[in-house]
Design a protein around this motif. Structure first.
Motif, PDB file in Angstrom:
ATOM      1  N   GLU A   1       0.830  -1.207   0.000  1.00 20.01           N
ATOM      2  CA  GLU A   1       0.000   0.000   0.000  1.00 20.01           C
ATOM      3  C   GLU A   1       0.864   1.257   0.000  1.00 20.01           C
ATOM      4  N   ARG A   2       1.917   1.241   0.811  1.00 22.23           N
ATOM      5  CA  ARG A   2       2.802   2.403   0.862  1.00 22.23           C
ATOM      6  C   ARG A   2       3.564   2.545  -0.454  1.00 22.23           C
ATOM      7  N   ALA A   3       4.010   1.433  -1.020  1.00 20.58           N
ATOM      8  CA  ALA A   3       4.730   1.473  -2.291  1.00 20.58           C
ATOM      9  C   ALA A   3       3.842   2.049  -3.391  1.00 20.58           C
ATOM     10  N   GLN A   4       2.553   1.677  -3.374  1.00 22.64           N
ATOM     11  CA  GLN A   4       1.630   2.206  -4.376  1.00 22.64           C
ATOM     12  C   GLN A   4       1.484   3.712  -4.217  1.00 22.64           C
ATOM     13  N   SER A   5       1.368   4.196  -2.973  1.00 20.92           N
ATOM     14  CA  SER A   5       1.238   5.637  -2.743  1.00 20.92           C
ATOM     15  C   SER A   5       2.476   6.374  -3.221  1.00 20.92           C
ATOM     16  N   GLU A   6       3.660   5.816  -2.945  1.00 19.92           N
ATOM     17  CA  GLU A   6       4.905   6.473  -3.373  1.00 19.92           C
ATOM     18  C   GLU A   6       5.015   6.494  -4.889  1.00 19.92           C
ATOM     19  N   ALA A   7       4.625   5.374  -5.520  1.00 21.61           N
ATOM     20  CA  ALA A   7       4.672   5.338  -6.980  1.00 21.61           C
ATOM     21  C   ALA A   7       3.700   6.350  -7.576  1.00 21.61           C
ATOM     22  N   ASP A   8       2.495   6.409  -7.057  1.00 20.39           N
ATOM     23  CA  ASP A   8       1.515   7.367  -7.557  1.00 20.39           C
ATOM     24  C   ASP A   8       1.994   8.799  -7.354  1.00 20.39           C
ATOM     25  N   ALA A   9       2.581   9.079  -6.176  1.00 22.76           N
ATOM     26  CA  ALA A   9       3.073  10.420  -5.900  1.00 22.76           C
ATOM     27  C   ALA A   9       4.184  10.808  -6.873  1.00 22.76           C
ATOM     28  N   ALA A  10       5.108   9.889  -7.138  1.00 18.62           N
ATOM     29  CA  ALA A  10       6.197  10.177  -8.078  1.00 18.62           C
ATOM     30  C   ALA A  10       5.665  10.422  -9.478  1.00 18.62           C
ATOM     31  N   VAL A  11       4.685   9.615  -9.879  1.00 13.71           N
ATOM     32  CA  VAL A  11       4.106   9.772 -11.213  1.00 13.71           C
ATOM     33  C   VAL A  11       3.418  11.136 -11.339  1.00 13.71           C
ATOM     34  N   ILE A  12       2.690  11.541 -10.304  1.00 13.47           N
ATOM     35  CA  ILE A  12       2.008  12.835 -10.347  1.00 13.47           C
ATOM     36  C   ILE A  12       3.011  13.979 -10.394  1.00 13.47           C
ATOM     37  N   ALA A  13       4.063  13.891  -9.561  1.00 13.40           N
ATOM     38  CA  ALA A  13       5.079  14.944  -9.542  1.00 13.40           C
ATOM     39  C   ALA A  13       5.742  15.088 -10.910  1.00 13.40           C
ATOM     40  N   ARG A  14       6.050  13.953 -11.551  1.00  9.95           N
ATOM     41  CA  ARG A  14       6.676  14.010 -12.877  1.00  9.95           C
ATOM     42  C   ARG A  14       5.680  14.497 -13.930  1.00  9.95           C
ATOM     43  N   ALA A  15       4.392  14.154 -13.755  1.00 12.53           N
ATOM     44  CA  ALA A  15       3.387  14.593 -14.724  1.00 12.53           C
ATOM     45  C   ALA A  15       3.215  16.103 -14.692  1.00 12.53           C
ATOM     46  N   VAL A  16       3.278  16.696 -13.487  1.00 18.54           N
ATOM     47  CA  VAL A  16       3.171  18.153 -13.382  1.00 18.54           C
ATOM     48  C   VAL A  16       4.310  18.809 -14.144  1.00 18.54           C
ATOM     49  N   ILE A  17       5.522  18.241 -14.018  1.00 20.33           N
ATOM     50  CA  ILE A  17       6.681  18.794 -14.726  1.00 20.33           C
ATOM     51  C   ILE A  17       6.520  18.621 -16.231  1.00 20.33           C
ATOM     52  N   ALA A  18       6.070  17.430 -16.630  1.00 16.82           N
ATOM     53  CA  ALA A  18       5.916  17.165 -18.064  1.00 16.82           C
ATOM     54  C   ALA A  18       4.838  18.040 -18.678  1.00 16.82           C
ATOM     55  N   LYS A  19       3.739  18.218 -17.936  1.00 22.70           N
ATOM     56  CA  LYS A  19       2.640  19.026 -18.467  1.00 22.70           C
ATOM     57  C   LYS A  19       3.087  20.469 -18.694  1.00 22.70           C
ATOM     58  N   GLY A  20       4.016  20.937 -17.874  1.00 18.63           N
ATOM     59  CA  GLY A  20       4.502  22.308 -18.032  1.00 18.63           C
ATOM     60  C   GLY A  20       5.580  22.456 -19.078  1.00 18.63           C
ATOM     61  N   ASP A  21       6.040  21.364 -19.691  1.00 20.50           N
ATOM     62  CA  ASP A  21       7.080  21.407 -20.726  1.00 20.50           C
ATOM     63  C   ASP A  21       6.405  21.446 -22.095  1.00 20.50           C
ATOM     64  N   PRO A  22       6.548  22.551 -22.848  1.00 25.97           N
ATOM     65  CA  PRO A  22       5.890  22.624 -24.159  1.00 25.97           C
ATOM     66  C   PRO A  22       6.316  21.521 -25.105  1.00 25.97           C
ATOM     67  N   ALA A  23       7.530  20.978 -24.903  1.00 23.87           N
ATOM     68  CA  ALA A  23       8.014  19.941 -25.812  1.00 23.87           C
ATOM     69  C   ALA A  23       7.491  18.555 -25.465  1.00 23.87           C
ATOM     70  N   ALA A  24       6.911  18.402 -24.293  1.00 25.36           N
ATOM     71  CA  ALA A  24       6.436  17.083 -23.868  1.00 25.36           C
ATOM     72  C   ALA A  24       5.110  16.766 -24.547  1.00 25.36           C
ATOM     73  N   ALA A  25       4.923  15.501 -24.866  1.00 26.84           N
ATOM     74  CA  ALA A  25       3.698  15.054 -25.521  1.00 26.84           C
ATOM     75  C   ALA A  25       2.979  14.055 -24.626  1.00 26.84           C
ATOM     76  N   PRO A  26       1.660  14.003 -24.679  1.00 29.60           N
ATOM     77  CA  PRO A  26       0.936  13.008 -23.880  1.00 29.60           C
ATOM     78  C   PRO A  26       1.356  11.591 -24.253  1.00 29.60           C
ATOM     79  N   LEU A  27       1.321  10.723 -23.265  1.00 26.27           N
ATOM     80  CA  LEU A  27       1.685   9.318 -23.477  1.00 26.27           C
ATOM     81  C   LEU A  27       0.508   8.562 -24.073  1.00 26.27           C
ATOM     82  N   THR A  28       0.829   7.495 -24.753  1.00 30.44           N
ATOM     83  CA  THR A  28      -0.237   6.634 -25.264  1.00 30.44           C
ATOM     84  C   THR A  28      -0.877   5.906 -24.088  1.00 30.44           C
ATOM     85  N   PRO A  29      -2.156   5.531 -24.184  1.00 26.36           N
ATOM     86  CA  PRO A  29      -2.817   4.834 -23.074  1.00 26.36           C
ATOM     87  C   PRO A  29      -2.045   3.612 -22.604  1.00 26.36           C
ATOM     88  N   LYS A  30      -1.364   2.952 -23.504  1.00 29.28           N
ATOM     89  CA  LYS A  30      -0.642   1.739 -23.124  1.00 29.28           C
ATOM     90  C   LYS A  30       0.540   2.042 -22.217  1.00 29.28           C
TER      91      LYS A  30
END
Length: 394
Positions: free
Chosen positions: A325-354
């Motif tokens: 449960e804790r590992a899942q929370s840490e993984a989700d938190a890391a993914v969200i933190a990186r997504a915020v950075i990626a979303k703010g990068d004009p060069a970044a593109a959305p990932l495919t659903p897969k």
């Protein structure tokens, strides 16, 4: 108004406040038989103390025009309270058989109803033409029919006080928190009620044996009754007030714990969302708004949830001995933190659903709190965020 009258009127006000709170709750839960019993008990108790105050006794006698007519009225109300108190205990204790509950309730109300009628009949048969506002129980202790009326109301009162006191004491040992405190208050109030009855009995028996201990009935017992009312009313008020305060405190804690996550993804909250509520708004509404804003932002960030980052952080957390449960929370938190950075990068593109990571920690408030804690405290999340900043630096 003398001190005794003020005590009784104050007790009536406290009980009426308690009854009002319960009636307000009853409007939302009209089918709750236990709540109906509590509301009825508190209302009858308030009526009892309002009519039992010496100034009110004199007014009732004057209005009706019969000396001491207030006595059977007050004794009848007291007996009605005893009956509703026992009905309350029947429903409080509960039973899986609804028919059995109804039968027990009807039997109790029938018995106490007969007692009320008997009190009125005995008063009508007796002779109590000398008005006594404070010492009627002892003054007429040997008067035929009036004596039996007095003993009848005291017996009904004693049975209810002992039953309620014992059961509340027993149940208080099985429940925690505010409910336990409330039960102890009710048990203490009924202990004082029993002491009231005992002093009445002593004073009456003293009259029978040619002695005079009227002061036990008119002074000590009279005062005990008002303190008993305060304790019983407080006992009924403490659980809902305590539970409400505890609930608001938990909501406030969750609201504060969600702040790191809210600050992290605040830039992704839709511009159409209302402004955050002010601090004086109800904390439950503020918590609901914060959760809604977080969920809206998570949905907007979803195309940038990197499955590789989530899997990597999850495996690192498991390797360090963290619970899944804790590992899942840490993984989700890391993914969200990186997504915020990626979303703010004009060069970044959305990932495919897969290639996306599924953030499951947004499914409930408790999971959101765990996610927010991981975002603020986990070294793995800090490391993941730092490595991404380095990787995207010019």
């Amino acid at each position: 108004m003398n001190t005794a009258g003020a005590l009784y009127i104050s007790s009536a006000v406290v009980l009426l406040v308690a009854a009002s709170i319960k009636f307000a709750a009853l409007r939302k839960n009209a089918g709750d038989t236990l709540l109906r019993a509590v509301s009825a008990s508190l209302f009858v108790a308030a009526l009892l103390f309002a009519t039992a105050a010496p100034p009110m006794l004199a007014l009732i006698n004057k209005w009706i025009g019969i000396p001491n007519i207030a006595a059977p009225i007050v004794y009848g109300i007291l007996t009605a309270f005893d009956g509703t108190a026992i009905v309350l205990l029947i429903h409080w204790r509960g039973d899986e058989d609804a028919n059995k509950l109804r039968r027990a309730t009807r039997l109790c109300l029938a018995v106490y109803g007969v007692a009320i009628v008997a009190i009125a009949v005995l008063f009508a048969l007796g002779d109590a033409h000398v008005e006594r506002l404070r010492d009627l129980d002892t003054y007429y202790a040997s008067t035929p029919y009036i004596r039996e009326m007095i003993l009848l109301y005291l017996a009904a009162h004693t049975v209810a006080a002992v039953t309620m006191g014992i059961l509340c004491w027993r149940w208080s040992r099985k429940v925690p928190g505010a409910l336990r405190v409330g039960l102890l208050f009710i048990a203490s109030g009924n202990a004082l009620t029993f002491a009231y009855d005992f002093l009445k009995y002593v004073a009456i028996v003293a009259r029978w044996t040619g002695h005079n201990l009227d002061w036990l009935s008119t002074n000590v017992a009279f005062t005990l009754a008002s303190f008993s009312a305060f304790l019983v009313a407080a006992g009924f008020l403490i659980p809902p007030i305590g539970q409400g305060a505890n609930s608001r405190w938990r909501s406030f804690q969750r609201y504060q714990l969600l702040q790191p996550l809210w600050l992290e993804i605040r830039s992704e909250i839709p511009s159409t969302s209302p402004e955050p509520m002010q601090w004086w708004e109800p904390i439950d509404l503020r918590l609901m708004q914060r959760e809604r804003d977080i969920n809206d932002a998570v949905l907007r960030l979803c195309p940038f949830f990197d499955g590789t980052v989530g899997a990597e952080v999850y495996q690192q957390a498991i390797a360090q001995g963290h619970a899944p449960e804790r590992a899942q929370s840490e993984a989700d938190a890391a993914v969200i933190a990186r997504a915020v950075i990626a979303k703010g990068d004009p060069a970044a593109a959305p990932l495919t659903p897969k290639g996306r990571w599924t953030v499951s920690s947004a499914d409930s408030t408790d999971l959101l709190v765990s996610l927010s804690k991981a975002l603020a405290r986990s070294p793995l999340v800090r490391s993941s965020r730092t490595s991404e900043l380095v990787a995207t630096a010019p």
